[in-house]
Motif scaffolding. Structure first.
Motif, PDB file in Angstrom:
ATOM      1  N   TRP A 180      58.736  15.272  27.821  1.00 42.25           N
ATOM      2  CA  TRP A 180      59.243  13.926  27.570  1.00 42.25           C
ATOM      3  C   TRP A 180      60.439  13.968  26.642  1.00 42.25           C
ATOM      4  O   TRP A 180      60.461  14.741  25.689  1.00 42.25           O
ATOM      5  CB  TRP A 180      58.155  13.051  26.934  1.00 42.25           C
ATOM      6  CG  TRP A 180      57.051  12.715  27.870  1.00 42.25           C
ATOM      7  CD1 TRP A 180      55.798  13.258  27.899  1.00 42.25           C
ATOM      8  CD2 TRP A 180      57.087  11.749  28.922  1.00 42.25           C
ATOM      9  NE1 TRP A 180      55.055  12.696  28.900  1.00 42.25           N
ATOM     10  CE2 TRP A 180      55.827  11.748  29.548  1.00 42.25           C
ATOM     11  CE3 TRP A 180      58.060  10.875  29.401  1.00 42.25           C
ATOM     12  CZ2 TRP A 180      55.514  10.930  30.621  1.00 42.25           C
ATOM     13  CZ3 TRP A 180      57.757  10.051  30.470  1.00 42.25           C
ATOM     14  CH2 TRP A 180      56.494  10.086  31.067  1.00 42.25           C
ATOM     15  N   GLU A 181      61.431  13.121  26.924  1.00 45.88           N
ATOM     16  CA  GLU A 181      62.621  13.008  26.084  1.00 45.88           C
ATOM     17  C   GLU A 181      63.040  11.555  25.968  1.00 45.88           C
ATOM     18  O   GLU A 181      62.826  10.761  26.889  1.00 45.88           O
ATOM     19  CB  GLU A 181      63.796  13.783  26.684  1.00 45.88           C
ATOM     20  CG  GLU A 181      63.638  15.262  26.703  1.00 45.88           C
ATOM     21  CD  GLU A 181      64.875  15.958  27.251  1.00 45.88           C
ATOM     22  OE1 GLU A 181      65.974  15.359  27.251  1.00 45.88           O
ATOM     23  OE2 GLU A 181      64.735  17.095  27.682  1.00 45.88           O
ATOM     24  N   LEU A 182      63.694  11.243  24.867  1.00 40.81           N
ATOM     25  CA  LEU A 182      64.414   9.992  24.758  1.00 40.81           C
ATOM     26  C   LEU A 182      65.740  10.157  25.487  1.00 40.81           C
ATOM     27  O   LEU A 182      66.273  11.263  25.559  1.00 40.81           O
ATOM     28  CB  LEU A 182      64.689   9.660  23.280  1.00 40.81           C
ATOM     29  CG  LEU A 182      63.484   9.369  22.401  1.00 40.81           C
ATOM     30  CD1 LEU A 182      63.927   9.205  20.950  1.00 40.81           C
ATOM     31  CD2 LEU A 182      62.744   8.133  22.875  1.00 40.81           C
ATOM     32  N   PRO A 183      66.295   9.081  26.043  1.00 42.20           N
ATOM     33  CA  PRO A 183      67.606   9.210  26.674  1.00 42.20           C
ATOM     34  C   PRO A 183      68.677   9.519  25.635  1.00 42.20           C
ATOM     35  O   PRO A 183      68.580   9.100  24.480  1.00 42.20           O
ATOM     36  CB  PRO A 183      67.838   7.838  27.321  1.00 42.20           C
ATOM     37  CG  PRO A 183      66.842   6.918  26.709  1.00 42.20           C
ATOM     38  CD  PRO A 183      65.753   7.738  26.128  1.00 42.20           C
TER      39      PRO A 183
ATOM     40  N   LEU B  18      62.116  14.219  18.921  1.00 43.46           N
ATOM     41  CA  LEU B  18      61.162  14.291  17.813  1.00 43.46           C
ATOM     42  C   LEU B  18      61.610  13.457  16.618  1.00 43.46           C
ATOM     43  O   LEU B  18      60.826  12.664  16.083  1.00 43.46           O
ATOM     44  CB  LEU B  18      60.947  15.743  17.400  1.00 43.46           C
ATOM     45  CG  LEU B  18      60.225  16.609  18.424  1.00 43.46           C
ATOM     46  CD1 LEU B  18      60.320  18.074  18.037  1.00 43.46           C
ATOM     47  CD2 LEU B  18      58.779  16.179  18.564  1.00 43.46           C
ATOM     48  N   ILE B  19      62.844  13.610  16.198  1.00 45.27           N
ATOM     49  CA  ILE B  19      63.344  12.872  15.036  1.00 45.27           C
ATOM     50  C   ILE B  19      63.358  11.374  15.331  1.00 45.27           C
ATOM     51  O   ILE B  19      62.943  10.558  14.498  1.00 45.27           O
ATOM     52  CB  ILE B  19      64.754  13.355  14.632  1.00 45.27           C
ATOM     53  CG1 ILE B  19      64.742  14.828  14.235  1.00 45.27           C
ATOM     54  CG2 ILE B  19      65.349  12.474  13.530  1.00 45.27           C
ATOM     55  CD1 ILE B  19      64.089  15.142  12.932  1.00 45.27           C
TER      56      ILE B  19
ATOM     57  N   GLN C 198      50.153  17.944  22.327  1.00 45.92           N
ATOM     58  CA  GLN C 198      50.133  18.645  23.612  1.00 45.92           C
ATOM     59  C   GLN C 198      51.446  19.370  23.900  1.00 45.92           C
ATOM     60  O   GLN C 198      51.631  19.894  24.990  1.00 45.92           O
ATOM     61  CB  GLN C 198      49.837  17.656  24.736  1.00 45.92           C
ATOM     62  CG  GLN C 198      48.468  17.041  24.658  1.00 45.92           C
ATOM     63  CD  GLN C 198      48.290  15.887  25.648  1.00 45.92           C
ATOM     64  OE1 GLN C 198      49.237  15.359  26.227  1.00 45.92           O
ATOM     65  NE2 GLN C 198      47.041  15.498  25.846  1.00 45.92           N
ATOM     66  N   ASP C 199      52.370  19.381  22.928  1.00 40.28           N
ATOM     67  CA  ASP C 199      53.668  20.052  23.072  1.00 40.28           C
ATOM     68  C   ASP C 199      54.447  19.523  24.276  1.00 40.28           C
ATOM     69  O   ASP C 199      55.068  20.274  25.010  1.00 40.28           O
ATOM     70  CB  ASP C 199      53.478  21.570  23.162  1.00 40.28           C
ATOM     71  CG  ASP C 199      54.771  22.321  22.911  1.00 40.28           C
ATOM     72  OD1 ASP C 199      55.649  21.781  22.214  1.00 40.28           O
ATOM     73  OD2 ASP C 199      54.905  23.447  23.430  1.00 40.28           O
ATOM     74  N   GLN C 200      54.410  18.204  24.480  1.00 39.43           N
ATOM     75  CA  GLN C 200      55.105  17.593  25.606  1.00 39.43           C
ATOM     76  C   GLN C 200      56.385  16.869  25.200  1.00 39.43           C
ATOM     77  O   GLN C 200      57.037  16.281  26.051  1.00 39.43           O
ATOM     78  CB  GLN C 200      54.179  16.618  26.331  1.00 39.43           C
ATOM     79  CG  GLN C 200      53.067  17.304  27.070  1.00 39.43           C
ATOM     80  CD  GLN C 200      52.290  16.335  27.938  1.00 39.43           C
ATOM     81  OE1 GLN C 200      52.702  15.215  28.201  1.00 39.43           O
ATOM     82  NE2 GLN C 200      51.139  16.777  28.407  1.00 39.43           N
TER      83      GLN C 200
END
Length: 188
Positions: free
Chosen positions: A79-82, A174-175, A165-167
């Motif tokens: 998962w990522e933020l745009p 993260l920040i 879950q390291d996803q």
């Protein structure tokens, strides 16, 4: 951007010269001739990357807009933020808005700056600017074929589980998420 340099401080390093070793649109490597207080001069290497804008878009139900996608370097899904590179002459908030639209098909409401940080300070100069927005409206399908992923609104209550879950991939994600989780909801 929000650049703070403190070269007048007595403990600041002195850069005598900087020579570019390699440069392309995505990365630059330089050799610096530096001197630290009380020590001799020495060669120092610096990798410079373009500045990045990341968007933490949260809705009224305390969900954050995210993408599930594959990244080739770690060879994994997550998962990522745009977000993405800030184009030359582009404001960071505009880049965060543009990247969100291109990658998710959602247009965020007014972006505001949350935090700027350096993900690997010491060897890499790569300012990351995190922006927040409260809400967004659907404008269509994602338009960036290289950045496409599964777009979802994820409950902020699930972020600790995804972290465990390291996803969650990328320092910007993260920040940005940690900032949203720890600061008051009026800032996002």
């Amino acid at each position: 951007m929000n650049e703070t340099k403190n070269t007048d401080h007595p403990q600041a390093w002195k850069v005598h010269s900087r020579k570019t070793i390699y440069r392309d649109p995505w990365v630059s490597v330089a050799a610096l001739d530096v001197e630290t207080p009380g020590h001799e001069r020495f060669d120092y290497r610096c990798v410079q990357l373009p500045e990045v804008a990341v968007a933490a878009v949260v809705d009224d139900m305390r969900r954050v807009l995210m993408l599930w996608r594959y990244r080739v370097l770690p060879q994994r899904w997550g998962w990522e933020l745009p977000g993405g590179i800030i184009d030359e002459g582009e404001a960071g908030a505009d880049a965060a808005t543009r990247e969100t639209e291109e990658e998710t098909g959602w247009r965020p409401n007014s972006m505001h700056h949350l935090i700027t940080y350096q993900p690997t300070i010491g060897l890499v100069d790569a300012a990351h600017h995190i922006y927040g927005a409260h809400g967004a409206r659907r404008i269509g399908e994602p338009t960036d074929p290289l950045e496409r992923g599964r777009v979802e609104w994820i409950s902020l209550s699930k972020i600790p589980q995804l972290l465990q879950q390291d996803q969650l991939m990328s320092s910007g994600t993260l920040i940005g998420l940690l900032h949203v989780l720890t600061m008051s909801s009026t800032e996002t």
